[in-house]
Design a protein around this motif. Structure first.
Motif, PDB file in Angstrom:
ATOM      1  N   ARG A 164       0.862  -7.375  -5.412  1.00  0.00           N
ATOM      2  CA  ARG A 164      -0.205  -6.642  -5.580  1.00  0.00           C
ATOM      3  C   ARG A 164      -0.160  -5.226  -5.063  1.00  0.00           C
ATOM      4  NH1 ARG A 164      -5.424  -9.966  -5.101  1.00  0.00           N
ATOM      5  NH2 ARG A 164      -6.145  -8.496  -6.548  1.00  0.00           N
ATOM      6  N   VAL A 165      -0.290  -3.985  -5.689  1.00  0.00           N
ATOM      7  CA  VAL A 165      -0.091  -2.955  -5.136  1.00  0.00           C
ATOM      8  C   VAL A 165      -1.490  -2.217  -5.268  1.00  0.00           C
ATOM      9  CG1 VAL A 165       0.939  -0.573  -5.489  1.00  0.00           C
ATOM     10  CG2 VAL A 165       2.253  -2.764  -6.450  1.00  0.00           C
ATOM     11  N   TYR A 166      -1.700  -1.335  -3.948  1.00  0.00           N
ATOM     12  CA  TYR A 166      -2.801  -0.843  -3.741  1.00  0.00           C
ATOM     13  C   TYR A 166      -2.442   0.545  -3.263  1.00  0.00           C
ATOM     14  CZ  TYR A 166      -4.924  -5.618  -3.207  1.00  0.00           C
ATOM     15  OH  TYR A 166      -5.025  -6.803  -3.520  1.00  0.00           O
ATOM     16  N   TYR A 167      -3.229   1.610  -3.398  1.00  0.00           N
ATOM     17  CA  TYR A 167      -2.827   3.123  -3.245  1.00  0.00           C
ATOM     18  C   TYR A 167      -3.962   3.693  -2.257  1.00  0.00           C
ATOM     19  CZ  TYR A 167      -0.316   2.277  -7.370  1.00  0.00           C
ATOM     20  OH  TYR A 167       0.614   1.661  -8.376  1.00  0.00           O
ATOM     21  N   HIS A 168      -3.294   4.363  -1.464  1.00  0.00           N
ATOM     22  CA  HIS A 168      -3.838   5.163  -0.331  1.00  0.00           C
ATOM     23  C   HIS A 168      -4.861   6.153  -1.136  1.00  0.00           C
ATOM     24  CE1 HIS A 168      -1.403   4.452   3.178  1.00  0.00           C
ATOM     25  NE2 HIS A 168      -0.444   4.498   2.574  1.00  0.00           N
ATOM     26  N   GLY A 169      -5.856   6.329  -0.440  1.00  0.00           N
ATOM     27  CA  GLY A 169      -6.967   7.333  -1.136  1.00  0.00           C
ATOM     28  C   GLY A 169      -7.764   6.894  -2.175  1.00  0.00           C
ATOM     29  N   THR A 170      -7.685   5.461  -2.531  1.00  0.00           N
ATOM     30  CA  THR A 170      -8.568   4.658  -3.467  1.00  0.00           C
ATOM     31  C   THR A 170      -9.125   3.812  -2.940  1.00  0.00           C
ATOM     32  OG1 THR A 170      -6.481   4.970  -5.294  1.00  0.00           O
ATOM     33  CG2 THR A 170      -8.475   3.349  -5.608  1.00  0.00           C
ATOM     34  N   SER A 171     -10.709   3.780  -3.125  1.00  0.00           N
ATOM     35  CA  SER A 171     -11.591   2.907  -2.673  1.00  0.00           C
ATOM     36  C   SER A 171     -11.403   1.664  -3.331  1.00  0.00           C
ATOM     37  CB  SER A 171     -12.876   3.336  -2.554  1.00  0.00           C
ATOM     38  OG  SER A 171     -13.434   3.638  -3.851  1.00  0.00           O
ATOM     39  N   LEU A 173       0.865  -1.208  -0.044  1.00  0.00           N
ATOM     40  CA  LEU A 173      -0.044  -0.094   0.082  1.00  0.00           C
ATOM     41  C   LEU A 173       0.913   1.111  -0.063  1.00  0.00           C
ATOM     42  CD1 LEU A 173      -2.920   1.364   0.264  1.00  0.00           C
ATOM     43  CD2 LEU A 173      -2.316   1.262   2.780  1.00  0.00           C
ATOM     44  N   VAL A 174       0.955   2.236  -0.931  1.00  0.00           N
ATOM     45  CA  VAL A 174       1.531   3.194  -1.181  1.00  0.00           C
ATOM     46  C   VAL A 174       0.782   4.428  -1.539  1.00  0.00           C
ATOM     47  CG1 VAL A 174       3.716   1.918  -2.068  1.00  0.00           C
ATOM     48  CG2 VAL A 174       1.901   2.816  -3.562  1.00  0.00           C
ATOM     49  N   GLY A 175       1.275   5.724  -1.511  1.00  0.00           N
ATOM     50  CA  GLY A 175       0.648   6.916  -1.920  1.00  0.00           C
ATOM     51  C   GLY A 175       0.497   6.808  -3.422  1.00  0.00           C
ATOM     52  N   SER A 176      -0.379   7.587  -3.977  1.00  0.00           N
ATOM     53  CA  SER A 176      -0.658   7.566  -5.474  1.00  0.00           C
ATOM     54  C   SER A 176       0.426   8.000  -6.095  1.00  0.00           C
ATOM     55  CB  SER A 176      -2.047   8.016  -5.724  1.00  0.00           C
ATOM     56  OG  SER A 176      -2.059   9.402  -5.344  1.00  0.00           O
ATOM     57  N   GLY A 191     -14.193  -1.578  -3.489  1.00  0.00           N
ATOM     58  CA  GLY A 191     -15.390  -1.770  -3.056  1.00  0.00           C
ATOM     59  C   GLY A 191     -15.694  -0.788  -2.107  1.00  0.00           C
ATOM     60  N   ASP A 192     -16.059  -1.319  -1.183  1.00  0.00           N
ATOM     61  CA  ASP A 192     -16.352  -0.280   0.207  1.00  0.00           C
ATOM     62  C   ASP A 192     -15.252  -0.191   1.051  1.00  0.00           C
ATOM     63  OD1 ASP A 192     -19.201  -0.620  -0.583  1.00  0.00           O
ATOM     64  OD2 ASP A 192     -19.462  -2.405   0.709  1.00  0.00           O
ATOM     65  N   LEU A 193     -14.073  -0.446   0.781  1.00  0.00           N
ATOM     66  CA  LEU A 193     -12.851  -0.268   1.699  1.00  0.00           C
ATOM     67  C   LEU A 193     -12.136   1.058   1.144  1.00  0.00           C
ATOM     68  CD1 LEU A 193     -11.530  -3.783   1.889  1.00  0.00           C
ATOM     69  CD2 LEU A 193     -12.798  -2.540   3.625  1.00  0.00           C
ATOM     70  N   TRP A 194     -11.757   1.900   2.149  1.00  0.00           N
ATOM     71  CA  TRP A 194     -11.016   2.809   2.062  1.00  0.00           C
ATOM     72  C   TRP A 194      -9.592   2.410   2.702  1.00  0.00           C
ATOM     73  CZ3 TRP A 194     -11.758   6.865  -1.173  1.00  0.00           C
ATOM     74  CH2 TRP A 194     -10.758   7.948  -1.147  1.00  0.00           C
ATOM     75  N   LEU A 195      -8.616   2.264   2.196  1.00  0.00           N
ATOM     76  CA  LEU A 195      -7.483   1.650   2.790  1.00  0.00           C
ATOM     77  C   LEU A 195      -6.474   2.518   3.713  1.00  0.00           C
ATOM     78  CD1 LEU A 195      -6.384  -0.966   0.266  1.00  0.00           C
ATOM     79  CD2 LEU A 195      -7.575  -1.408   2.391  1.00  0.00           C
ATOM     80  N   GLU A 196      -6.176   2.183   4.714  1.00  0.00           N
ATOM     81  CA  GLU A 196      -5.295   3.079   5.655  1.00  0.00           C
ATOM     82  C   GLU A 196      -4.265   2.190   5.987  1.00  0.00           C
ATOM     83  OE1 GLU A 196      -5.212   5.817   9.447  1.00  0.00           O
ATOM     84  OE2 GLU A 196      -6.904   5.285   8.693  1.00  0.00           O
ATOM     85  N   TYR A 197      -4.454   1.052   6.293  1.00  0.00           N
ATOM     86  CA  TYR A 197      -3.299   0.035   6.694  1.00  0.00           C
ATOM     87  C   TYR A 197      -3.448  -1.253   6.106  1.00  0.00           C
ATOM     88  CZ  TYR A 197      -1.886   3.588  10.119  1.00  0.00           C
ATOM     89  OH  TYR A 197      -1.595   4.680  10.478  1.00  0.00           O
ATOM     90  N   LEU A 198      -2.641  -2.098   5.643  1.00  0.00           N
ATOM     91  CA  LEU A 198      -2.773  -3.309   5.233  1.00  0.00           C
ATOM     92  C   LEU A 198      -2.651  -4.199   6.471  1.00  0.00           C
ATOM     93  CD1 LEU A 198      -0.762  -3.739   1.845  1.00  0.00           C
ATOM     94  CD2 LEU A 198      -3.228  -3.510   2.205  1.00  0.00           C
ATOM     95  N   HIS A 199      -3.666  -5.498   6.531  1.00  0.00           N
ATOM     96  CA  HIS A 199      -3.401  -6.506   7.799  1.00  0.00           C
ATOM     97  C   HIS A 199      -3.713  -7.746   7.078  1.00  0.00           C
ATOM     98  CE1 HIS A 199      -3.482  -3.179  10.877  1.00  0.00           C
ATOM     99  NE2 HIS A 199      -4.372  -2.644  10.194  1.00  0.00           N
ATOM    100  N   LEU A 200      -3.179  -8.731   7.632  1.00  0.00           N
ATOM    101  CA  LEU A 200      -3.477 -10.029   7.325  1.00  0.00           C
ATOM    102  C   LEU A 200      -4.212 -10.860   8.402  1.00  0.00           C
ATOM    103  CD1 LEU A 200       0.110 -10.913   5.758  1.00  0.00           C
ATOM    104  CD2 LEU A 200      -1.867 -10.459   4.625  1.00  0.00           C
ATOM    105  N   ASP A 201      -5.007 -11.721   8.097  1.00  0.00           N
ATOM    106  CA  ASP A 201      -5.546 -12.604   8.907  1.00  0.00           C
ATOM    107  C   ASP A 201      -4.760 -13.738   9.480  1.00  0.00           C
ATOM    108  OD1 ASP A 201      -6.147 -14.586   7.209  1.00  0.00           O
ATOM    109  OD2 ASP A 201      -8.010 -14.324   7.026  1.00  0.00           O
ATOM    110  N   GLU A 202      -5.123 -14.604  10.090  1.00  0.00           N
ATOM    111  CA  GLU A 202      -4.312 -15.916  10.654  1.00  0.00           C
ATOM    112  C   GLU A 202      -3.880 -16.685   9.529  1.00  0.00           C
ATOM    113  OE1 GLU A 202      -8.527 -16.923  11.269  1.00  0.00           O
ATOM    114  OE2 GLU A 202      -7.419 -15.236  12.260  1.00  0.00           O
ATOM    115  N   ASP A 203      -4.700 -16.607   8.466  1.00  0.00           N
ATOM    116  CA  ASP A 203      -4.464 -17.488   7.398  1.00  0.00           C
ATOM    117  C   ASP A 203      -3.611 -16.817   6.236  1.00  0.00           C
ATOM    118  OD1 ASP A 203      -5.834 -19.825   8.563  1.00  0.00           O
ATOM    119  OD2 ASP A 203      -7.833 -18.841   7.668  1.00  0.00           O
ATOM    120  N   GLY A 204      -3.112 -15.497   6.469  1.00  0.00           N
ATOM    121  CA  GLY A 204      -2.463 -14.839   5.652  1.00  0.00           C
ATOM    122  C   GLY A 204      -3.326 -14.040   4.502  1.00  0.00           C
TER     123      GLY A 204
END
Length: 156
Positions: free
Chosen positions: A127-134, A111-114, A136-149
């Protein structure tokens, strides 16, 4: 003759101390360690570049917008640990070195700035995601993984 000998010994001692100090500087690097001990960084012309993330066990890595009160503006060569799978860089980090991700072949999510210019060589399957881009219904601030990765909320 005694004075000359004493001056030579003093000069030799001074050279030994100088060599020792230079060796310590080379081994320890010229950077600083953050107050929390998690980062090493360098300052140049008022810009902070992260040079090392010191937790080699963590798979989710978040680089903050500021370290020790200074804004993070760059990521240096090999700064990201090999263990990183998901990495969040602040929007302020727009200078990413070509070798910043060279030590983390398993990096899957970034996750990086645009406005961030990414290195030409990125880890395969990242896979690259950008701050300030939605997404679906998500507006990403941080990336997190669940226990399954699995990335929180982005993957089904």
């Amino acid at each position: 003759m005694g004075r000359t000998r004493g001056r030579r010994q003093n000069g030799a001692r001074a050279l030994c101390w100088l060599a020792l100090l230079m060796g310590m500087a080379l081994l320890g690097g010229c950077g600083k360690t953050s107050e929390d001990g998690l980062f090493r960084y360098s300052m140049s012309h008022g810009t902070l570049t992260v040079t090392d993330y010191r937790d080699d066990e963590r798979s989710v890595v978040i680089i903050p917008m500021a370290i020790d009160g200074e804004v993070v503006s760059g990521i240096g060569d090999g700064a990201i640990p090999q263990s990183a799978v998901a990495l969040t860089l602040p929007v302020t980090a727009d200078a990413i070195s070509e070798e910043a991700f060279s030590e983390c072949p398993d990096l899957k999510y970034l996750l990086v700035g645009s406005d961030t210019e990414l290195p030409e060589e990125m880890p395969e399957d990242c896979r690259v995601y950008y701050h300030g881009t939605s997404y679906g219904d998500l507006w990403l601030e941080y990336l997190h993984l669940d226990e399954d990765g699995v990335l929180y909320g982005l993957l089904n």
